[in-house]
Design an enzyme around this catalytic site. Structure first.
Site, PDB file in Angstrom:
ATOM      1  N   LEU A 139       9.803   6.638  18.428  1.00  0.00           N
ATOM      2  CA  LEU A 139      10.181   6.567  19.963  1.00  0.00           C
ATOM      3  C   LEU A 139       9.161   5.818  20.797  1.00  0.00           C
ATOM      4  O   LEU A 139       9.347   4.692  21.117  1.00  0.00           O
ATOM      5  CB  LEU A 139      10.754   7.904  20.520  1.00  0.00           C
ATOM      6  CG  LEU A 139      11.483   7.762  21.962  1.00  0.00           C
ATOM      7  CD1 LEU A 139      12.631   6.878  22.018  1.00  0.00           C
ATOM      8  CD2 LEU A 139      11.553   9.128  22.464  1.00  0.00           C
ATOM      9  N   HIS A 140       7.958   6.506  20.928  1.00  0.00           N
ATOM     10  CA  HIS A 140       6.627   6.056  21.500  1.00  0.00           C
ATOM     11  C   HIS A 140       6.857   5.652  22.971  1.00  0.00           C
ATOM     12  O   HIS A 140       5.934   5.592  23.634  1.00  0.00           O
ATOM     13  CB  HIS A 140       6.503   4.647  20.782  1.00  0.00           C
ATOM     14  CG  HIS A 140       6.215   4.579  19.143  1.00  0.00           C
ATOM     15  ND1 HIS A 140       5.448   5.911  18.808  1.00  0.00           N
ATOM     16  CD2 HIS A 140       6.541   3.988  18.332  1.00  0.00           C
ATOM     17  CE1 HIS A 140       5.315   5.744  17.496  1.00  0.00           C
ATOM     18  NE2 HIS A 140       6.064   4.583  17.234  1.00  0.00           N
ATOM     19  N   GLU A 193      10.499  -1.396   7.602  1.00  0.00           N
ATOM     20  CA  GLU A 193      11.554  -0.762   8.053  1.00  0.00           C
ATOM     21  C   GLU A 193      12.623  -0.258   7.223  1.00  0.00           C
ATOM     22  O   GLU A 193      13.306  -1.307   6.780  1.00  0.00           O
ATOM     23  CB  GLU A 193      12.174  -1.681   9.410  1.00  0.00           C
ATOM     24  CG  GLU A 193      13.373  -1.167  10.077  1.00  0.00           C
ATOM     25  CD  GLU A 193      13.225   0.398  10.314  1.00  0.00           C
ATOM     26  OE1 GLU A 193      12.094   0.676  11.016  1.00  0.00           O
ATOM     27  OE2 GLU A 193      14.224   0.997  10.382  1.00  0.00           O
ATOM     28  N   GLU A 253       0.908  -1.371   0.093  1.00  0.00           N
ATOM     29  CA  GLU A 253       0.036   0.056   0.034  1.00  0.00           C
ATOM     30  C   GLU A 253       0.913   1.384  -0.016  1.00  0.00           C
ATOM     31  O   GLU A 253       1.868   1.398   0.526  1.00  0.00           O
ATOM     32  CB  GLU A 253      -0.884  -0.021   1.158  1.00  0.00           C
ATOM     33  CG  GLU A 253      -2.087  -1.036   1.138  1.00  0.00           C
ATOM     34  CD  GLU A 253      -3.062  -1.011   2.264  1.00  0.00           C
ATOM     35  OE1 GLU A 253      -4.180  -1.404   1.915  1.00  0.00           O
ATOM     36  OE2 GLU A 253      -2.587  -0.914   3.292  1.00  0.00           O
ATOM     37  N   CYS A 287       6.655  -6.657   7.533  1.00  0.00           N
ATOM     38  CA  CYS A 287       7.724  -6.183   8.336  1.00  0.00           C
ATOM     39  C   CYS A 287       7.989  -7.059   9.415  1.00  0.00           C
ATOM     40  O   CYS A 287       7.108  -7.889   9.742  1.00  0.00           O
ATOM     41  CB  CYS A 287       7.263  -4.990   8.937  1.00  0.00           C
ATOM     42  SG  CYS A 287       8.193  -3.929   9.900  1.00  0.00           S
ATOM     43  N   ASN A 331      -3.771   5.383  16.199  1.00  0.00           N
ATOM     44  CA  ASN A 331      -4.960   4.882  15.198  1.00  0.00           C
ATOM     45  C   ASN A 331      -5.329   3.514  15.620  1.00  0.00           C
ATOM     46  O   ASN A 331      -4.572   2.499  16.122  1.00  0.00           O
ATOM     47  CB  ASN A 331      -4.351   5.008  13.750  1.00  0.00           C
ATOM     48  CG  ASN A 331      -4.178   6.349  13.460  1.00  0.00           C
ATOM     49  OD1 ASN A 331      -4.892   7.172  13.487  1.00  0.00           O
ATOM     50  ND2 ASN A 331      -2.946   6.569  12.914  1.00  0.00           N
ATOM     51  N   CYS A 344      -1.317   6.269   9.921  1.00  0.00           N
ATOM     52  CA  CYS A 344      -0.151   5.553  10.530  1.00  0.00           C
ATOM     53  C   CYS A 344      -0.553   4.203  11.116  1.00  0.00           C
ATOM     54  O   CYS A 344      -1.261   4.148  12.132  1.00  0.00           O
ATOM     55  CB  CYS A 344       0.402   6.570  11.567  1.00  0.00           C
ATOM     56  SG  CYS A 344       0.911   8.046  11.080  1.00  0.00           S
TER      57      CYS A 344
HETATM   58  N1  SAH Z   1       9.395   0.898  10.374  1.00  0.00           N
HETATM   59  C1  SAH Z   1       9.514   2.500  10.478  1.00  0.00           C
HETATM   60  C2  SAH Z   1       8.410   3.102   9.575  1.00  0.00           C
HETATM   61  C3  SAH Z   1       7.110   2.906   9.743  1.00  0.00           C
HETATM   62  S1  SAH Z   1       6.502   4.682   9.957  1.00  0.00           S
HETATM   63  C4  SAH Z   1       9.196   2.956  11.863  1.00  0.00           C
HETATM   64  O1  SAH Z   1       8.864   2.036  12.605  1.00  0.00           O
HETATM   65  O2  SAH Z   1       9.348   3.943  12.081  1.00  0.00           O
HETATM   66  C5  SAH Z   1       4.805   4.508  10.566  1.00  0.00           C
HETATM   67  C6  SAH Z   1       4.774   5.115  11.904  1.00  0.00           C
HETATM   68  O3  SAH Z   1       3.588   5.047  12.482  1.00  0.00           O
HETATM   69  C7  SAH Z   1       5.962   4.958  12.835  1.00  0.00           C
HETATM   70  O4  SAH Z   1       6.140   5.775  13.443  1.00  0.00           O
HETATM   71  C8  SAH Z   1       5.046   3.837  13.718  1.00  0.00           C
HETATM   72  O5  SAH Z   1       5.501   3.751  14.981  1.00  0.00           O
HETATM   73  C9  SAH Z   1       3.518   4.591  13.635  1.00  0.00           C
HETATM   74  N2  SAH Z   1       2.484   3.677  14.072  1.00  0.00           N
HETATM   75  C10 SAH Z   1       2.374   2.514  13.817  1.00  0.00           C
HETATM   76  N3  SAH Z   1       1.160   2.077  14.303  1.00  0.00           N
HETATM   77  C11 SAH Z   1       0.513   2.973  14.599  1.00  0.00           C
HETATM   78  C12 SAH Z   1      -0.683   3.249  15.242  1.00  0.00           C
HETATM   79  N4  SAH Z   1      -1.590   2.161  15.229  1.00  0.00           N
HETATM   80  N5  SAH Z   1      -1.079   4.467  15.475  1.00  0.00           N
HETATM   81  C13 SAH Z   1      -0.353   5.582  15.310  1.00  0.00           C
HETATM   82  N6  SAH Z   1       0.859   5.527  14.804  1.00  0.00           N
HETATM   83  C14 SAH Z   1       1.308   4.137  14.499  1.00  0.00           C
END
Ligand code: SAH
Length: 344
Positions: free
Chosen positions: A213-214, A158, A90, A110, A288, A331
């Protein structure tokens, strides 16, 4: 057969020279490729025998639109592309005031296993080729008729786990004769594969490095993101600092706000420290919905309180707008699919 779309124009020219094909032919071929032709047959200004020969020696794959969804709310477009081997990925096109941004996938599936993300369900199927990433951008533009001015590597996959192919994709997208896009308009997002940061810094690209980071502490981050295990937040911060020192470019932190998991005032205070030690900008993402996940977005109240703590401490913070929510294009909602598999 060699994948012609993954080659830089200079490489094609050098190869043509070796094969004894006149140099100006390489230029013509590159021009056709950049236009999006789907076969050598369409290259009208080449002699028939050369078109035939190229077809024998090079592969030229373009994706097909398996599904196209347009958000009724904000005009976001989501494509499901069929790839040459029956896999599908996608791509999302978003309309911002400053221009149109395409969000591309960099792997089919992934293997990072983040607990809140749909893209990792089912694991990694295969790496994507540079040409396939280029096609996501080019064909999103051609199909939508929307000029693409920005690219984010934030779809499925990734990017640093497909390092060489992604670097080649960036060279292609930046090349004046291919897509001619400044890397200043590109963001690469990573879950923090820090062993690759020095390689990336070495290339000295003008892109923005976004770090997912999260969570500011190992306990929370390792629970959410397996990539943190064995690496750790301290090491991640060190890698970010070194990246900034080497390239002079600030990184940004992505931080999905998850109810009761990473959204307390303690987390906010720890995040302030982390952002300051690195000089990072913080981009908050309201979580999300992902069907398979047990996590929920933070309440508005918690989000506001969190933002206030960051702002009061002088941390540069923005909240990501949620685009394409009605078509599962936000995202973490992108998925790999098979051509013949279930439709949602
Ligand atoms: N693998 C890379 C690229 C993915 S980018 C990475 O981890 O950064 C997608 C972004 O959306 C990342 O920051 C990911 O952590 C975030 N993401 C994943 N699931 C999500 C969700 N359910 N809600 C909000 N953000 C999310």
């Amino acid at each position: 057969m060699k994948d012609i779309l993954s080659m830089l124009p200079e490489e094609l020219a050098a190869e043509f020279r070796e094969k004894g094909i006149p140099a100006f032919r390489a230029k013509q071929v590159s021009q056709w490729l950049a236009k999006g032709v789907t076969s050598f047959e369409e290259m009208r200004n080449l002699p028939a025998d050369l078109r035939f020969r190229l077809g024998e020696e090079y592969s030229l794959y373009r994706p097909v639109v398996l599904r196209k969804q347009v958000s009724a709310k904000d005009g976001t477009i989501k494509y499901l592309w069929g790839l040459f081997d029956g896999n599908a990925v996608e791509t999302v096109v978003m309309k911002y005031r400053y221009g149109n941004t395409v969000c591309i996938s960099t792997q089919v599936g992934c293997r990072q296993g983040c607990a809140f993300c749909a893209s990792t369900i089912g694991g990694l199927v295969r790496q994507m080729e540079p040409s396939e990433m280029l096609n996501e951008v080019l064909f999103s533009q051609l199909d939508s008729g929307e000029k693409i001015s920005h690219i984010v590597l934030m779809g499925t996959g990734e990017p640093l786990d497909n390092f060489e192919n992604v670097m080649r994709f960036l060279s292609l997208i930046n090349h004046p004769e291919v897509f001619n896009l400044s890397l200043r308009h590109v963001s690469l997002s990573t879950c923090g594969l820090i062993e690759r940061f020095p390689d990336l810094a070495e290339r000295d690209l003008q892109l923005t490095l976004a770090v997912s980071l999260h969570a500011p502490d190992d306990e929370t981050r390792s629970k959410l993101m397996p990539a943190n295990r064995g690496r750790g937040v301290d090491a991640l911060m060190g890698a970010c600092r070194q990246y900034t020192e080497k390239t002079g470019r600030r990184v940004s932190f992505e931080y999905a706000m998850i109810d009761g998991v990473n959204d307390t005032s303690d987390h906010a205070k720890m995040l302030v420290k982390r952002a300051k030690e690195v000089g990072a900008h913080v981009n908050l993402i309201p979580l999300n919905h992902v069907e398979e996940s047990r996590y929920h977005p933070s309440t508005q109240g918690h989000l506001k309180a969190f933002i206030k703590i960051l702002e009061d401490s002088g941390v540069n913070v923005t909240v990501r707008r949620r685009l394409g929510g009605d078509i599962d294009a936000s995202c973490g909602q992108l998925r790999r699919k098979f051509e013949k598999s279930r439709e949602k």
